[in-house]
Design an enzyme around this catalytic site. Structure first.
Site, PDB file in Angstrom:
ATOM      1  CB  SER B  95     -72.171 -20.802 -52.941  1.00  0.00           C
ATOM      2  OG  SER B  95     -72.583 -21.635 -52.588  1.00  0.00           O
ATOM      3  CG  HIS B  99     -80.945 -20.126 -63.494  1.00  0.00           C
ATOM      4  ND1 HIS B  99     -80.856 -21.530 -63.635  1.00  0.00           N
ATOM      5  CD2 HIS B  99     -81.148 -20.663 -61.570  1.00  0.00           C
ATOM      6  CE1 HIS B  99     -81.327 -22.035 -62.325  1.00  0.00           C
ATOM      7  NE2 HIS B  99     -81.260 -21.719 -61.410  1.00  0.00           N
ATOM      8  CG  HIS B 109     -73.269 -25.782 -58.100  1.00  0.00           C
ATOM      9  ND1 HIS B 109     -72.852 -26.692 -57.795  1.00  0.00           N
ATOM     10  CD2 HIS B 109     -73.528 -24.813 -57.065  1.00  0.00           C
ATOM     11  CE1 HIS B 109     -72.707 -26.861 -56.345  1.00  0.00           C
ATOM     12  NE2 HIS B 109     -73.338 -25.806 -55.913  1.00  0.00           N
ATOM     13  NE  ARG B 113     -68.963 -28.187 -48.746  1.00  0.00           N
ATOM     14  CZ  ARG B 113     -69.028 -27.647 -50.294  1.00  0.00           C
ATOM     15  NH1 ARG B 113     -69.090 -27.683 -51.148  1.00  0.00           N
ATOM     16  NH2 ARG B 113     -68.563 -29.521 -49.861  1.00  0.00           N
ATOM     17  CG  HIS B 144     -66.041 -33.324 -67.819  1.00  0.00           C
ATOM     18  ND1 HIS B 144     -66.098 -34.233 -66.704  1.00  0.00           N
ATOM     19  CD2 HIS B 144     -67.077 -33.231 -68.345  1.00  0.00           C
ATOM     20  CE1 HIS B 144     -66.817 -33.828 -65.853  1.00  0.00           C
ATOM     21  NE2 HIS B 144     -67.930 -33.833 -66.549  1.00  0.00           N
ATOM     22  CG  HIS B 174     -87.454 -37.772 -58.231  1.00  0.00           C
ATOM     23  ND1 HIS B 174     -86.811 -37.505 -56.760  1.00  0.00           N
ATOM     24  CD2 HIS B 174     -87.290 -37.463 -59.136  1.00  0.00           C
ATOM     25  CE1 HIS B 174     -86.313 -36.639 -57.797  1.00  0.00           C
ATOM     26  NE2 HIS B 174     -87.746 -35.966 -58.506  1.00  0.00           N
TER      27      HIS B 174
END
Lengths: 303, 303
Positions: B95, B99, B109, B113, B144, B174
């Site tokens: 993982s 930053h 990121h 796994r 991309h 949200h």
């Protein structure tokens, strides 16, 4: 003697007035900052007044929100309450989160709320809790003693019961620490009689009214204390735990996010700045270590 | 020809080696910072190596974690998988969250796994996605296109399918915006044949190997660009959206918190600093406004 039945509109008015009293009180306390108001309408009914004070003399960010929303219960909410979808409801409340600039001053949160729905179900909820950056046992004692006084005026059962509820609610499970030193928290406070309903209303209101004087005392005790860069850094770390609690566990925040609430009012509680330090370990015997050790349910009124 | 059956221990070794390659690659790219390693053991089986680089020349915080945990499935997890409690499992992965200091450089990121359990169920999962502070269409196209090249070597179906999955997964509901410009994301990639299993393994590994060269190109394009205080402030705001995504929605984070994972490894993804600005509104026509407008699923390879 028959207890007065306080109507919905009287409760709403009480909450609106409380927002006014509190924002005036906080402006006086800050001495420099002024609240800016955003009025908003909810598409399906009701709205609110969100007031924010930024970069005052004492408060880096203070949010005091009033809202009164109504309409048919959102589907997800109705399901959770075993109510038919579309049941009419009213929900009103005042919510406060304050992040002072100085690490010598505690973060505070207060919320009072009333909910009623078609068919007669209704309840009060609320609470007030303190998140010191550095734990100060004298302040913790003062804070809890004052809140207990408010509670005891209505029922001697309230403080022990709602203090415990608060400790359980504001617990950051993944950090194995409480958010702060607690206070009181209660939810879904229903009433068996008109007298009890009136008592619950008056208790909720009293808590709202006690907010400014209690917080003012804590601010005035420490507002002129100098602080170090190390203390400032610890504040930013403690604020990141505050963020973690609110985004991971806080029911109000998660409810708002899930039901498409006004995002800026929900996020009002976020600190202006928060830092994450990988694997932070306080120095043994330091005030930082003391604080982190004490972030667990504690009887602050003992001894 | 029969496909080789890559064993669990070979997969684990591949992932460990990948962590080594990636941390060396990132140190070379940064030019100054060094990773610090924390080895940890899980009480019920397995453990990991969490590596963090702090305050490098380019990277403010870079985390590259390897883990291989095993034992009986935790109860909550078993229930979610319709497996009997206590079923033995192995889970291993790498993982990464990075930053950079400069707002001209994107957050990245990556995760790969592998999971298997008693009875033969097993799958691969992973993904790589980019979160620019300021959206740059040329960089988005490059990112991309490179990922698509990796995907196409294994199946031309992978890129469109996993690109869409990524857009859906990294969505901040949200905020009504994506976390960044996406990339690819896939989970529970099961196999119907030994050949397909080998393909899925090699694809997952290829994605891991592509990480450093792709990110290095983006870093090198912009590492020497000066930036303004306004750009820095926008970075801190964009980072707070990253925090919101990870704490509110990210399945890996929430799974870790709920299953009492190693907290410092889970929180490795948090930015060193994040700011919340009440009711932020970008200036019309500004690069900030452009970025926020473009944070929605977009075909970056079109045209």
């Amino acid at each position: 003697m028959v207890a007065a039945r306080t109507s919905l509109s009287e409760i709403v008015k009480t909450f609106e007035d409380l927002q006014d009293e509190i924002t005036s009180g906080l402006e006086a306390l800050d001495g420099e900052g002024r609240f800016h108001e955003d009025r908003w309408l909810r598409e399906k009914g009701g709205g609110g007044r969100t007031r924010i004070l930024l970069n005052g003399q004492v408060f880096e960010k203070a949010g005091v929100a009033f809202s009164h929303v109504s309409g048919p219960l959102p589907e997800a909410v109705a399901a959770g309450m075993n109510a038919p979808a579309g049941t009419a409801f009213d929900a009103t409340g005042v919510s406060i989160v304050i992040h002072p600039s100085s690490p010598r001053l505690p973060i505070i949160h207060m919320n009072i709320r009333y909910f009623c729905m078609e068919g007669g179900n209704e309840w009060f909820g609320g609470g007030i809790d303190l998140t010191p950056i550095y734990l100060n046992p004298e302040d913790a004692h003062f804070f809890h003693a004052e809140i207990r006084k408010v509670c005891d005026r209505y029922s001697v059962e309230f403080y022990p019961k709602y203090k415990k509820w608060c400790d359980e609610y504001f617990y950051i499970k993944h950090r194995k620490e409480t958010r702060g030193i607690g206070g009181v928290f209660f939810d879904h406070l229903t009433s068996q009689s008109p007298e009890e309903r009136q008592l619950n209303f008056e208790f909720t209101r009293a808590l709202g009214r006690a907010f400014v004087p209690i917080y003012a005392e804590l601010i005035n005790r420490h507002r002129n204390e100098p602080f170090t860069e190390r203390e400032k850094q610890f504040q930013l770390l403690r604020r990141s735990r505050y963020v973690e609690f609110n985004l991971v566990y806080d029911r109000g925040t998660r409810f708002g996010l899930e039901t498409d609430g006004r995002i800026e009012s929900i996020m009002m509680s976020m600190p202006p700045q928060a830092n994450w330090t990988y694997n932070y370990q306080p120095e043994k015997g330091s005030p930082e270590a003391f604080t982190l050790e004490m972030l667990r349910p504690t009887d602050w009124l003992k001894g």
